[in-house]
Write an enzyme that holds these catalytic residues in place. Sequence first.
Site, PDB file in Angstrom:
ATOM      1  N   HIS A  53     -28.499  -8.715  16.483  1.00  0.00           N
ATOM      2  CA  HIS A  53     -29.727  -8.711  17.278  1.00  0.00           C
ATOM      3  C   HIS A  53     -30.271 -10.117  17.539  1.00  0.00           C
ATOM      4  CE1 HIS A  53     -30.310  -4.467  17.830  1.00  0.00           C
ATOM      5  NE2 HIS A  53     -29.978  -4.256  16.570  1.00  0.00           N
ATOM      6  N   ARG A 315     -30.780   5.865   9.709  1.00  0.00           N
ATOM      7  CA  ARG A 315     -31.435   4.630   9.270  1.00  0.00           C
ATOM      8  C   ARG A 315     -32.282   4.917   8.031  1.00  0.00           C
ATOM      9  NH1 ARG A 315     -32.032   5.900  14.526  1.00  0.00           N
ATOM     10  NH2 ARG A 315     -31.379   4.461  16.160  1.00  0.00           N
ATOM     11  N   SER A 342     -32.273  -0.926  10.870  1.00  0.00           N
ATOM     12  CA  SER A 342     -31.936  -1.940  11.858  1.00  0.00           C
ATOM     13  C   SER A 342     -33.010  -3.034  11.831  1.00  0.00           C
ATOM     14  CB  SER A 342     -31.886  -1.297  13.241  1.00  0.00           C
ATOM     15  OG  SER A 342     -31.499  -2.255  14.174  1.00  0.00           O
ATOM     16  N   CYS A 405      -0.384   4.206  16.642  1.00  0.00           N
ATOM     17  CA  CYS A 405      -1.485   4.719  17.475  1.00  0.00           C
ATOM     18  C   CYS A 405      -1.285   4.170  18.884  1.00  0.00           C
ATOM     19  CB  CYS A 405      -2.824   4.274  16.899  1.00  0.00           C
ATOM     20  SG  CYS A 405      -4.216   4.550  18.013  1.00  0.00           S
TER      21      CYS A 405
HETATM   22  C1  LIG Z   1     -27.472   4.581  14.483  1.00  0.00           C
HETATM   23  C2  LIG Z   1     -27.678   3.231  13.865  1.00  0.00           C
HETATM   24  C3  LIG Z   1     -27.493   2.078  14.618  1.00  0.00           C
HETATM   25  C4  LIG Z   1     -27.696   0.824  14.053  1.00  0.00           C
HETATM   26  N1  LIG Z   1     -27.415  -0.290  14.783  1.00  0.00           N
HETATM   27  C5  LIG Z   1     -27.563  -1.517  14.226  1.00  0.00           C
HETATM   28  C6  LIG Z   1     -27.217  -2.667  14.945  1.00  0.00           C
HETATM   29  O1  LIG Z   1     -26.698  -2.595  16.060  1.00  0.00           O
HETATM   30  N2  LIG Z   1     -27.458  -3.894  14.390  1.00  0.00           N
HETATM   31  C7  LIG Z   1     -28.026  -4.022  13.158  1.00  0.00           C
HETATM   32  O2  LIG Z   1     -28.274  -5.151  12.750  1.00  0.00           O
HETATM   33  N3  LIG Z   1     -28.305  -2.925  12.410  1.00  0.00           N
HETATM   34  C8  LIG Z   1     -28.076  -1.681  12.901  1.00  0.00           C
HETATM   35  N4  LIG Z   1     -28.336  -0.560  12.162  1.00  0.00           N
HETATM   36  C9  LIG Z   1     -28.818  -0.717  10.787  1.00  0.00           C
HETATM   37  C10 LIG Z   1     -27.686  -1.002   9.802  1.00  0.00           C
HETATM   38  O3  LIG Z   1     -26.574  -0.174  10.034  1.00  0.00           O
HETATM   39  C11 LIG Z   1     -28.219  -0.798   8.384  1.00  0.00           C
HETATM   40  O4  LIG Z   1     -29.371  -1.590   8.218  1.00  0.00           O
HETATM   41  C12 LIG Z   1     -27.222  -1.205   7.327  1.00  0.00           C
HETATM   42  O5  LIG Z   1     -25.952  -0.629   7.556  1.00  0.00           O
HETATM   43  C13 LIG Z   1     -27.722  -0.769   5.950  1.00  0.00           C
HETATM   44  O6  LIG Z   1     -26.771  -1.204   5.002  1.00  0.00           O
HETATM   45  P1  LIG Z   1     -26.953  -0.898   3.479  1.00  0.00           P
HETATM   46  O7  LIG Z   1     -25.913  -1.676   2.761  1.00  0.00           O
HETATM   47  O8  LIG Z   1     -28.370  -1.115   3.076  1.00  0.00           O
HETATM   48  O9  LIG Z   1     -26.736   0.672   3.347  1.00  0.00           O
HETATM   49  P2  LIG Z   1     -25.344   1.546   3.272  1.00  0.00           P
HETATM   50  O10 LIG Z   1     -24.323   1.060   4.206  1.00  0.00           O
HETATM   51  O11 LIG Z   1     -25.747   2.959   3.352  1.00  0.00           O
HETATM   52  O12 LIG Z   1     -24.870   1.201   1.809  1.00  0.00           O
HETATM   53  C14 LIG Z   1     -25.432   1.810   0.655  1.00  0.00           C
HETATM   54  C15 LIG Z   1     -24.289   2.325  -0.189  1.00  0.00           C
HETATM   55  O13 LIG Z   1     -24.801   2.791  -1.427  1.00  0.00           O
HETATM   56  C16 LIG Z   1     -24.009   3.884  -1.845  1.00  0.00           C
HETATM   57  N5  LIG Z   1     -24.788   4.622  -2.852  1.00  0.00           N
HETATM   58  C17 LIG Z   1     -25.920   5.329  -2.635  1.00  0.00           C
HETATM   59  N6  LIG Z   1     -26.349   5.862  -3.795  1.00  0.00           N
HETATM   60  C18 LIG Z   1     -25.482   5.475  -4.756  1.00  0.00           C
HETATM   61  C19 LIG Z   1     -25.378   5.730  -6.160  1.00  0.00           C
HETATM   62  N7  LIG Z   1     -26.281   6.484  -6.800  1.00  0.00           N
HETATM   63  N8  LIG Z   1     -24.317   5.203  -6.833  1.00  0.00           N
HETATM   64  C20 LIG Z   1     -23.396   4.447  -6.185  1.00  0.00           C
HETATM   65  N9  LIG Z   1     -23.438   4.186  -4.858  1.00  0.00           N
HETATM   66  C21 LIG Z   1     -24.479   4.693  -4.163  1.00  0.00           C
HETATM   67  C22 LIG Z   1     -23.745   4.641  -0.558  1.00  0.00           C
HETATM   68  O14 LIG Z   1     -22.606   5.490  -0.658  1.00  0.00           O
HETATM   69  C23 LIG Z   1     -23.567   3.513   0.448  1.00  0.00           C
HETATM   70  O15 LIG Z   1     -22.207   3.174   0.665  1.00  0.00           O
HETATM   71  C24 LIG Z   1     -28.131   0.718  12.700  1.00  0.00           C
HETATM   72  C25 LIG Z   1     -28.302   1.875  11.933  1.00  0.00           C
HETATM   73  C26 LIG Z   1     -28.072   3.116  12.505  1.00  0.00           C
HETATM   74  C27 LIG Z   1     -28.208   4.339  11.662  1.00  0.00           C
END
Ligand SMILES: Cc1cc2nc3c(=O)[nH]c(=O)nc-3n(C[C@H](O)[C@H](O)[C@H](O)COP(=O)(O)OP(=O)(O)OC[C@H]3O[C@@H](n4cnc5c(N)ncnc54)[C@H](O)[C@@H]3O)c2cc1C
Length: 482
Positions: A53, A315, A342, A405
């Site tokens: 972004h 999200r 996001s 593929c």
């Molecule tokens: C539709 C959509 C579009 C988006 N587009 C963008 C974009 O274009 N650009 C951008 O910057 N952001 C975007 N985002 C936001 C971005 O994808 C997220 O902010 C980011 O992926 C979050 O990452 P995370 O590591 O916090 O969470 P996650 O990727 O969910 O990682 C958390 C991990 O913790 C694990 N976990 C949970 N509980 C436990 C437990 N008790 N024990 C062990 N493991 C556990 C889960 O399995 C998971 O793998 C978008 C989000 C969505 C939904």
Amino acid sequence: MGAKTHDVAIIGAGVCGTAIARALSAYHIKTILIEKCVDVGFGVSKANSGIIHGGFHHKADTLKAKLEIMGNLMFEKLHYELGFPFKRVGILVVAFSEEEMSIVEYLYGQGIANGVEGLEVCNARRLRYLEPHINPDAVGALFAPSGGIIEPYRYVFALAECAAQNGVELRTGFDVIAVEEKSGHYELISENNQRVKAKYVVNAAGLHADKVSRLFKAERFSIHGRKGEEYLLDRNSEAFPNHVLFPLPSKNSKGILVIPTVEGTTMIGPTAEMVEEKDDVSTTAENLEKVFTQAKHMTPSVSRKDIITSFAGTRPALKGNDFYIDISKKRPRFIQVAGVQSPGLTASPAIAEYVKDLLKQAGLKLTEKDSFNPRLEKTVSVRKQSPEQAAQLIDTNPMFGSIVCRCETVSEAEIVEAIRKGHTTLDGIKFYTRAGMGRCQGGFCTYKILKILARETGKDIREFTKRGGGSFEIVGKIGKKD
Ligand SMILES: Cc1cc2nc3c(=O)[nH]c(=O)nc-3n(C[C@H](O)[C@H](O)[C@H](O)COP(=O)(O)OP(=O)(O)OC[C@H]3O[C@@H](n4cnc5c(N)ncnc54)[C@H](O)[C@@H]3O)c2cc1C
């Protein structure tokens, strides 16, 4: 003798957890990255729009805006070091009336206040020069040349691989369900009673960070799921834009976009809908209609016949809508990385630096390693080679000549590389190589991949799953008793 005590355990191997793990791997500490799924990046981080972004959507006084802008600036270096697909294509926020132009002006002012460089307010002529296929009714736009696109899964895999190369232990299939506080460390306990000891713990559990915080008897907060459905168009779609095309944002969402993916396909979406069930990744015909209509309004060449698949991600939203990244006030040596919706993907490398500083503030001693290697060895994809280069590759390894593929031109050599790097589910291989992401959605290559998996691992073909758990691909043989 008891199990070793790690200095830091990170719960959650999404984009935040893996970025933090890589940042910590540059120091003389023992770090473990814990993930409940079978592979890394299988949570929210696998299902997003892949946009880096531009830093104008959020107000300067939010943590989100600060980390988004800092993260955005870090991507050239990361791309150079880790080799994941990334392009700075730029973003256009398109206005369809003079009233909407006033919001464009507002976003421009907000971006300038945030310190974003290169922002420009375009008139209709300039907009059409930048984006010839835009709806002729568009009257102008905000142009943010610093916006970009990446392949999110390859980015997460690369972060995890680099962290592991520098000594971070990765433990997948470990769902943290209980925590015991001992003197000077925490003991994390999984469903099947595996245990991990760590002095410091980072809660990067995405949608379930609220639950993990409760396990630690730390801050109580609730994460709400805001689902976003996305639709992928065939790579031959005429709608492929030069830039990421945004409408004007609403209170809760940046709107329905037309996105050129870094691998040359077009994506449209996402929706933004509060859901009860956090892990709900269903898509609906109603939302398809909504996304399709709005994307077509932006780019009339978006066509229904080009839609090849859909997916959804949720999200992890907190009340107040900002990121909550801080040292716990209730638990010692416990860092919260919650509410990272996001632009979490964009902010992730900056989040990692921020968390590293918080760990230092919480007392963790960090001494740099001379041996830290920030770079990964480059991998090759046959589809990106000229015919001459492909012929040379095939001379060195004939498996580059065996195309598994057809839609995405992925060779057997690439599938084998993914498996040898530990991606042993169909989704893991798909995210690593793109096999199965094309027009036929795996109709042609799935069985071939399963056979390669069986050969490479020595396991029975029936043991392999789509994404772990009970998602088996083969459940029996027709016409024969098992
Ligand atoms: C539709 C959509 C579009 C988006 N587009 C963008 C974009 O274009 N650009 C951008 O910057 N952001 C975007 N985002 C936001 C971005 O994808 C997220 O902010 C980011 O992926 C979050 O990452 P995370 O590591 O916090 O969470 P996650 O990727 O969910 O990682 C958390 C991990 O913790 C694990 N976990 C949970 N509980 C436990 C437990 N008790 N024990 C062990 N493991 C556990 C889960 O399995 C998971 O793998 C978008 C989000 C969505 C939904």
